[in-house]
Design a protein around this motif. Sequence first.
Motif, PDB file in Angstrom:
ATOM      1  N   MET A   1      23.167 -35.436 -24.171  1.00  0.00           N
ATOM      2  CA  MET A   1      22.969 -34.045 -24.585  1.00  0.00           C
ATOM      3  C   MET A   1      22.960 -33.938 -26.098  1.00  0.00           C
ATOM      4  N   LYS A   2      22.024 -33.153 -26.631  1.00  0.00           N
ATOM      5  CA  LYS A   2      22.020 -32.976 -28.088  1.00  0.00           C
ATOM      6  C   LYS A   2      22.902 -31.786 -28.474  1.00  0.00           C
ATOM      7  N   LYS A   3      23.357 -31.829 -29.740  1.00  0.00           N
ATOM      8  CA  LYS A   3      24.184 -30.747 -30.269  1.00  0.00           C
ATOM      9  C   LYS A   3      23.255 -29.616 -30.692  1.00  0.00           C
ATOM     10  N   ILE A   4      23.491 -28.421 -30.229  1.00  0.00           N
ATOM     11  CA  ILE A   4      22.581 -27.321 -30.533  1.00  0.00           C
ATOM     12  C   ILE A   4      23.306 -26.131 -31.183  1.00  0.00           C
ATOM     13  N   THR A   5      22.513 -25.132 -31.535  1.00  0.00           N
ATOM     14  CA  THR A   5      23.048 -23.869 -32.056  1.00  0.00           C
ATOM     15  C   THR A   5      22.795 -22.806 -30.996  1.00  0.00           C
ATOM     16  N   ILE A   6      23.825 -22.033 -30.683  1.00  0.00           N
ATOM     17  CA  ILE A   6      23.685 -20.999 -29.653  1.00  0.00           C
ATOM     18  C   ILE A   6      23.926 -19.624 -30.275  1.00  0.00           C
ATOM     19  N   ALA A   7      22.922 -18.757 -30.171  1.00  0.00           N
ATOM     20  CA  ALA A   7      23.005 -17.406 -30.744  1.00  0.00           C
ATOM     21  C   ALA A   7      23.096 -16.404 -29.599  1.00  0.00           C
ATOM     22  N   ILE A   8      24.154 -15.593 -29.604  1.00  0.00           N
ATOM     23  CA  ILE A   8      24.314 -14.590 -28.553  1.00  0.00           C
ATOM     24  C   ILE A   8      24.371 -13.207 -29.203  1.00  0.00           C
ATOM     25  N   ASP A   9      23.347 -12.414 -28.970  1.00  0.00           N
ATOM     26  CA  ASP A   9      23.292 -11.071 -29.553  1.00  0.00           C
ATOM     27  C   ASP A   9      23.315 -10.024 -28.456  1.00  0.00           C
ATOM     28  N   GLY A  10      23.593  -8.791 -28.855  1.00  0.00           N
ATOM     29  CA  GLY A  10      23.533  -7.718 -27.881  1.00  0.00           C
ATOM     30  C   GLY A  10      24.319  -6.513 -28.320  1.00  0.00           C
ATOM     31  N   TYR A  11      24.370  -5.530 -27.434  1.00  0.00           N
ATOM     32  CA  TYR A  11      25.027  -4.256 -27.700  1.00  0.00           C
ATOM     33  C   TYR A  11      26.539  -4.433 -27.806  1.00  0.00           C
ATOM     34  N   SER A  12      27.212  -3.414 -28.381  1.00  0.00           N
ATOM     35  CA  SER A  12      28.659  -3.512 -28.519  1.00  0.00           C
ATOM     36  C   SER A  12      29.325  -3.452 -27.149  1.00  0.00           C
ATOM     37  N   SER A  13      30.460  -4.126 -27.043  1.00  0.00           N
ATOM     38  CA  SER A  13      31.276  -4.120 -25.818  1.00  0.00           C
ATOM     39  C   SER A  13      30.517  -4.525 -24.560  1.00  0.00           C
ATOM     40  N   CYS A  14      29.612  -5.467 -24.668  1.00  0.00           N
ATOM     41  CA  CYS A  14      28.909  -5.872 -23.440  1.00  0.00           C
ATOM     42  C   CYS A  14      29.409  -7.229 -22.953  1.00  0.00           C
ATOM     43  N   GLY A  15      30.532  -7.674 -23.494  1.00  0.00           N
ATOM     44  CA  GLY A  15      31.120  -8.926 -23.011  1.00  0.00           C
ATOM     45  C   GLY A  15      30.547 -10.176 -23.659  1.00  0.00           C
ATOM     46  N   LYS A  16      29.812  -9.995 -24.754  1.00  0.00           N
ATOM     47  CA  LYS A  16      29.249 -11.150 -25.462  1.00  0.00           C
ATOM     48  C   LYS A  16      30.340 -12.122 -25.901  1.00  0.00           C
ATOM     49  N   SER A  17      31.381 -11.553 -26.525  1.00  0.00           N
ATOM     50  CA  SER A  17      32.417 -12.419 -27.089  1.00  0.00           C
ATOM     51  C   SER A  17      33.110 -13.228 -26.006  1.00  0.00           C
ATOM     52  N   THR A  18      33.407 -12.571 -24.891  1.00  0.00           N
ATOM     53  CA  THR A  18      34.098 -13.288 -23.809  1.00  0.00           C
ATOM     54  C   THR A  18      33.260 -14.469 -23.349  1.00  0.00           C
ATOM     55  N   MET A  19      31.970 -14.232 -23.118  1.00  0.00           N
ATOM     56  CA  MET A  19      31.154 -15.336 -22.608  1.00  0.00           C
ATOM     57  C   MET A  19      30.935 -16.405 -23.669  1.00  0.00           C
ATOM     58  N   ALA A  20      30.796 -15.986 -24.923  1.00  0.00           N
ATOM     59  CA  ALA A  20      30.566 -16.946 -26.002  1.00  0.00           C
ATOM     60  C   ALA A  20      31.804 -17.821 -26.216  1.00  0.00           C
ATOM     61  N   LYS A  21      32.974 -17.172 -26.219  1.00  0.00           N
ATOM     62  CA  LYS A  21      34.244 -17.877 -26.421  1.00  0.00           C
ATOM     63  C   LYS A  21      34.492 -18.888 -25.316  1.00  0.00           C
ATOM     64  N   ASP A  22      34.301 -18.435 -24.071  1.00  0.00           N
ATOM     65  CA  ASP A  22      34.555 -19.311 -22.926  1.00  0.00           C
ATOM     66  C   ASP A  22      33.627 -20.516 -22.936  1.00  0.00           C
ATOM     67  N   LEU A  23      32.345 -20.265 -23.257  1.00  0.00           N
ATOM     68  CA  LEU A  23      31.396 -21.378 -23.285  1.00  0.00           C
ATOM     69  C   LEU A  23      31.791 -22.373 -24.385  1.00  0.00           C
ATOM     70  N   ALA A  24      32.098 -21.858 -25.575  1.00  0.00           N
ATOM     71  CA  ALA A  24      32.439 -22.739 -26.705  1.00  0.00           C
ATOM     72  C   ALA A  24      33.636 -23.619 -26.350  1.00  0.00           C
ATOM     73  N   ARG A  25      34.637 -23.017 -25.727  1.00  0.00           N
ATOM     74  CA  ARG A  25      35.834 -23.775 -25.381  1.00  0.00           C
ATOM     75  C   ARG A  25      35.492 -24.863 -24.367  1.00  0.00           C
ATOM     76  N   GLU A  26      34.646 -24.502 -23.400  1.00  0.00           N
ATOM     77  CA  GLU A  26      34.310 -25.451 -22.338  1.00  0.00           C
ATOM     78  C   GLU A  26      33.481 -26.629 -22.851  1.00  0.00           C
ATOM     79  N   ILE A  27      32.565 -26.376 -23.782  1.00  0.00           N
ATOM     80  CA  ILE A  27      31.678 -27.450 -24.232  1.00  0.00           C
ATOM     81  C   ILE A  27      32.131 -28.056 -25.568  1.00  0.00           C
ATOM     82  N   GLY A  28      33.282 -27.580 -26.080  1.00  0.00           N
ATOM     83  CA  GLY A  28      33.837 -28.156 -27.312  1.00  0.00           C
ATOM     84  C   GLY A  28      33.071 -27.777 -28.567  1.00  0.00           C
ATOM     85  N   TYR A  29      32.469 -26.597 -28.584  1.00  0.00           N
ATOM     86  CA  TYR A  29      31.753 -26.104 -29.757  1.00  0.00           C
ATOM     87  C   TYR A  29      32.660 -25.157 -30.542  1.00  0.00           C
TER      88      TYR A  29
END
Length: 229
Positions: free
Chosen positions: A1-29
């Motif tokens: 797997m290559k190391k990539i950049t992941i950009a997550i945008d969207g409206y306020s309070s739509c759970g972006k941070s939760t999903m971004a945080k969880d993914l980063a922790r799981e994949i070590g980013y």
Amino acid sequence: MKKITIAIDGYSSCGKSTMAKDLAREIGYIYIDSGAMYRAVTLYCLENGLFTPEGIDTNRLEAELPNIRISFQLNPSTLRPMTYLNGENVEDRIRSMEVSSHVSPVAALPFVREALVKQQQEMGKAKGIVMDGRDIGTVVFPDAELKIFVTASAEIRAQRRYDELKAKGQEASFEEILRNVKERDYIDQNRPVSPLRQAEDAILLDNSHLTIEEQKQWLKERFEEAAKE
Ligand code: DC
């Protein structure tokens, strides 16, 4: 797997941070909440008298911006990132309603955006980063290998923020939060500098009716596709 950049945008309070945080922790980013940086600058303005009856004292803010240091440190027990403003942990304070209702005009100032975007690009230089915000896929990392644009209805987002504040024991009114969510949507989408919009190559996710677990799984699959050699 290559190391990539992941950009997550969207409206306020739509759970972006939760999903971004969880993914980063799981994949070590590394995970960076760019909204927390705009919130930290707003808290600084509130605490240092930069909001005046005539509006934001932009001359002072521009002069003082180089002295506003924002950093992130992992909370050792929760492994969640905490936001620091000039060495002080401000994670709870930047989530207050007072900051939420003052942040949009601060985030609309071109010199504030320029300074924070520069710091964000520096943080992402080595890839292996998940960053969430409003302009990550369009302005900060236009070449990100994976871009997600998240949305959900305003009522559902207001309910989530209400539940979050209640759980922390903070005073909250659903009506006030809904008004704030709608107002921020309007300002975020209509400001002249870096308005919120979906990048052409972003994948749209409407999570109104998804559980956190379902959206986590969905994002993990998108990551695996994008990071395949
Ligand atoms: O995601 P959030 O609600 O914590 O963001 C706080 C505010 O900052 C929001 O009103 C929009 C602004 N913001 C922005 O303009 N650009 C970003 N990249 C992130 C947030």
